[in-house]
Design a protein around this motif. Sequence first.
Motif, mmCIF file in Angstrom:
data_model
loop_
_atom_site.group_PDB
_atom_site.id
_atom_site.type_symbol
_atom_site.label_atom_id
_atom_site.label_comp_id
_atom_site.label_asym_id
_atom_site.label_seq_id
_atom_site.Cartn_x
_atom_site.Cartn_y
_atom_site.Cartn_z
ATOM 1 N N PHE A 94 -49.180 -15.422 -2.609
ATOM 2 C CA PHE A 94 -50.159 -14.519 -1.968
ATOM 3 C C PHE A 94 -49.489 -13.763 -0.996
ATOM 4 O O PHE A 94 -49.836 -12.693 -0.575
ATOM 5 C CB PHE A 94 -51.360 -15.333 -1.664
ATOM 6 C CG PHE A 94 -52.239 -15.662 -2.674
ATOM 7 C CD1 PHE A 94 -52.586 -15.401 -3.726
ATOM 8 C CD2 PHE A 94 -52.865 -17.210 -2.617
ATOM 9 C CE1 PHE A 94 -53.149 -15.681 -4.923
ATOM 10 C CE2 PHE A 94 -53.869 -17.678 -3.713
ATOM 11 C CZ PHE A 94 -53.820 -16.796 -4.589
ATOM 12 N N SER A 95 -48.736 -14.437 -0.180
ATOM 13 C CA SER A 95 -48.136 -13.641 0.976
ATOM 14 C C SER A 95 -47.267 -12.691 0.593
ATOM 15 O O SER A 95 -47.106 -11.573 1.168
ATOM 16 C CB SER A 95 -47.294 -14.722 1.750
ATOM 17 O OG SER A 95 -46.418 -15.081 1.304
ATOM 18 N N ILE A 96 -46.510 -12.712 -0.819
ATOM 19 C CA ILE A 96 -45.994 -11.636 -1.190
ATOM 20 C C ILE A 96 -47.023 -10.483 -1.503
ATOM 21 O O ILE A 96 -46.649 -9.188 -0.999
ATOM 22 C CB ILE A 96 -45.135 -11.757 -2.543
ATOM 23 C CG1 ILE A 96 -44.094 -12.901 -2.431
ATOM 24 C CG2 ILE A 96 -44.746 -10.650 -3.231
ATOM 25 C CD1 ILE A 96 -43.295 -13.111 -3.556
ATOM 26 N N LYS A 97 -48.064 -10.787 -1.929
ATOM 27 C CA LYS A 97 -48.976 -9.783 -2.364
ATOM 28 C C LYS A 97 -49.668 -9.180 -1.051
ATOM 29 O O LYS A 97 -50.197 -7.963 -0.912
ATOM 30 C CB LYS A 97 -50.293 -10.428 -3.331
ATOM 31 C CG LYS A 97 -49.623 -10.487 -4.523
ATOM 32 C CD LYS A 97 -50.902 -10.830 -5.600
ATOM 33 C CE LYS A 97 -50.130 -11.495 -6.977
ATOM 34 N NZ LYS A 97 -49.437 -10.410 -7.694
ATOM 35 N N ALA A 98 -49.669 -9.957 -0.044
ATOM 36 C CA ALA A 98 -50.230 -9.513 1.188
ATOM 37 C C ALA A 98 -49.356 -8.565 2.057
ATOM 38 O O ALA A 98 -49.490 -8.370 3.230
ATOM 39 C CB ALA A 98 -50.956 -10.661 2.130
ATOM 40 N N ALA A 99 -47.871 -8.597 1.323
ATOM 41 C CA ALA A 99 -47.012 -8.097 2.207
ATOM 42 C C ALA A 99 -46.576 -8.827 3.566
ATOM 43 O O ALA A 99 -46.306 -8.209 4.680
ATOM 44 C CB ALA A 99 -47.124 -6.836 2.452
ATOM 45 N N ALA A 100 -46.498 -10.198 3.592
ATOM 46 C CA ALA A 100 -46.335 -11.016 4.900
ATOM 47 C C ALA A 100 -44.760 -11.269 4.954
ATOM 48 O O ALA A 100 -44.046 -11.194 3.732
ATOM 49 C CB ALA A 100 -47.205 -12.185 4.929
ATOM 50 N N PHE A 101 -44.064 -11.529 5.915
ATOM 51 C CA PHE A 101 -42.969 -11.680 6.082
ATOM 52 C C PHE A 101 -42.547 -13.091 5.096
ATOM 53 O O PHE A 101 -43.475 -14.042 5.134
ATOM 54 C CB PHE A 101 -42.593 -12.081 7.784
ATOM 55 C CG PHE A 101 -41.186 -12.413 7.926
ATOM 56 C CD1 PHE A 101 -40.173 -11.544 8.300
ATOM 57 C CD2 PHE A 101 -40.953 -13.788 8.216
ATOM 58 C CE1 PHE A 101 -38.931 -12.060 8.395
ATOM 59 C CE2 PHE A 101 -39.393 -14.292 8.307
ATOM 60 C CZ PHE A 101 -38.512 -13.196 8.531
ATOM 61 N N PRO A 102 -41.337 -13.269 4.597
ATOM 62 C CA PRO A 102 -40.237 -12.519 4.603
ATOM 63 C C PRO A 102 -40.333 -11.443 3.508
ATOM 64 O O PRO A 102 -39.335 -10.824 3.525
ATOM 65 C CB PRO A 102 -39.211 -13.383 4.550
ATOM 66 C CG PRO A 102 -39.637 -14.697 3.576
ATOM 67 C CD PRO A 102 -41.244 -14.633 3.985
ATOM 68 N N LEU A 103 -41.260 -11.456 2.613
ATOM 69 C CA LEU A 103 -41.198 -10.704 1.383
ATOM 70 C C LEU A 103 -42.060 -9.475 1.426
ATOM 71 O O LEU A 103 -42.915 -9.267 0.632
ATOM 72 C CB LEU A 103 -41.487 -11.354 0.069
ATOM 73 C CG LEU A 103 -40.158 -12.676 -0.098
ATOM 74 C CD1 LEU A 103 -40.609 -13.703 -1.245
ATOM 75 C CD2 LEU A 103 -39.190 -11.769 -0.655
#
Lengths: 114, 500, 145
Positions: free
Chosen positions: B218-227
């Motif tokens: 989900f953090s990739i999809k949310a554009a969170a650090f580091p990706l």
Amino acid sequence: MTTLMAILIGCLYAASIYMMLRRSMVKLLIGLILLSNAANLLIFTVAGLERGVPPLIAQGAETITGPTADPLAQALILTAIVIAFGVLAFAVVLLHRAYEVIKTDDMNEMKGTD
Amino acid sequence: MDMSVLIALPVIIPLIFGALSLVVLNNHGAQRLLGMLGTTAVLAAAILLLWQTQIHGIKVLEVGSWPAPFGIVLVSDLLGAIMVLLAAITGFATAIYSLKTVRKRFERFGYYPLLHLLLAGVNGAFLTGDIFNLYVWFEVLLVASFALLIQGGERAQMEGAIKYVTLNLLSSAIFLTAIGLLYGMVGSLNMADIAVRLTAVEDPKMVTLVAMLFLIAFSIKAAAFPLFFWLPASYHTPQVAVSAIFAGLLTKVGVYALYRVFSLMFTGEVEFTHQILLWMAVFTMLTGVLGAASQYEVRRILSFHIVSQIGYMMLALALFTPLALIGGVFYIMHHIIVKANLFFVAGMMYRLGGSFELKELGGLYKKHPGLAVLFLIPAFSLAGVPPLSGFFAKFILIKAGVEAGAWWAVAVALFVGLFTLFSMIKIWNEAFWKKAPEPAIEIPAPVRNKALYWTTGILASMTIAIGLFAQPIYVLAEMAANQLLNPQLYIEAVLGGGQP
Amino acid sequence: MSRQFNMRSLILSTGTTIILPLLLLFSLFLLLRGHDEPGGGFIGGLVAAAAIALKLFADDYPSAKSLLRVHPLQIVGVGLAIAALSSLPSLFVGDNFFTAQWWSLDIPIFGTLKLSTPLFFDIGVFLGVIGTVLTAIFTLVEVEH
């Protein structure tokens, strides 16, 4: 059997990540294909590798007898395969068009938007 | 027929309108009409849904009458309903804006059907109560966004799209892996049922492991650090209407998914998981805002600011106190409207000034004072200047941080706010204040366009309204946060037979 | 251009004229059989799309396109609309959204015709798959030209 599958799935994940880290667009695509296959096999394995019968209640019976296969996991895989099919078909078209526009297969050349 | 069908409407309406506008692919007038009708209908349905959810509490629809936890359920709790309303507002604004800005060429390649499909996917993700169904809706909105992103087929779009597609497919595969492992552990896909069964899992370390997989996905999809780097590489490449709806909605679906799984399912080892979330939030805020400082293209500055703002929303989840979650929900409400609006304004700056590059812009204040005001409202709101919506969002969040004793995070949040102001003033000085540079090429006489002014004007007045009437919005956010902190409410609503 | 489809074979071309209608008929058979046996809209749609792709290989792009008469995306639209609308009849009889509805019609001579919303959903899937697959294939061919 499950151990063997686990090793196979691990190899598939490793191979797909390796391919995605290469510079060629085609290898990137192969990496994506392997990745979705690895995930599908994983679902298949975690749902239990038993030699079961289809989960249908026989005529006249009240309950299922004997080990049955988990139909839900198979439904998940089927859905995931269909989605992966659609998305990868899109990715093929995208990469092909990108190749026509950028005229290279090398990901290192694609720094225009960084 | 009862009111529970209302939950399905925000999903089924865009699907039907999307299908119809595919059928009339060659008729541009009909497509635009369907675009307006469809988004208006979704907006009406979303308002009704939020109203009903606020009165009656969490609403559940068992699709196809298959009882939970066996069938798929659609669940509308306050967070979901608020998100749907925000999506509907953004979709509606985008449809108006598209009337005048989207070229016929793109309409022929299915711009409007894709827009509807995107909305269906986003709304489906907000409303579903089934983890695998969430994956499916994610893919629906991704496919629609892929196709919207490459409309035009220019080199920059292709390069951006390859990064966007690769990272998002990677994230989807991780998501699918996590679902598989979770299913292997608890044997269920219904999120409420999973939440119940997870408490009985013997090995909490395994649960945390799966939680981390969900976090990565989900953090990739949310554009969170580091990706996060796929976002600033791609969001500035498509046409402005597309950039705006992406900026407003897509990353927020990832944020919503984080809020959902880390408040409902993975609350077992909060010290560990939310500590990681805290660090990710801090770095996301910092990298986003520092990245923006080095950019001189309006849309790229705004893209980097999406990343930094995602950090604030994650900070709220990481703190996980009642006040922090109120701040988080408030922040999302404020952010979606402001961010989409800033991209709309950037598009108007391009139409009137002829460029997105700050160096080539100038003198817009003198020529178009109306546009200047329309820029200042969302820009100051983004930076957190009172009395606009962003001030209250940041204020609640920082107060929550102080109360929780997360001094580092508070310091970073304040610093990032200051830097956001710096970025916005940079755009103001360069594009609006300084003298217009000698144009290298003659800019065609700009057409004043009322529809565009209306779009941005409506969104800007919503920003002001959220600021001026912060109290009712705060109460709404408080109710939503209350539901998030008491997952028992959600579980009972879903597994207690729903409200048939 | 040298990379065009100039591998036209008389055998394949003649064979296709016979096989094409059979394949399309088979795809319909699969669609209807999916009711309670293996088959269904997805697999039927794939067969139908493969049939039209065969026409593309045997003859050329324009003739495959003219076989379809409309843009493949329009077929997707019709399919998606049918599938989406099949969720609505349940509302009129007071069931939950998307609940399957079954009707049986008595037609003289032929007997009873069983209709249901899942059938319409499947028809929608069938058309959707044909359209999607052909859109992808046609796009690739157009890039090639």
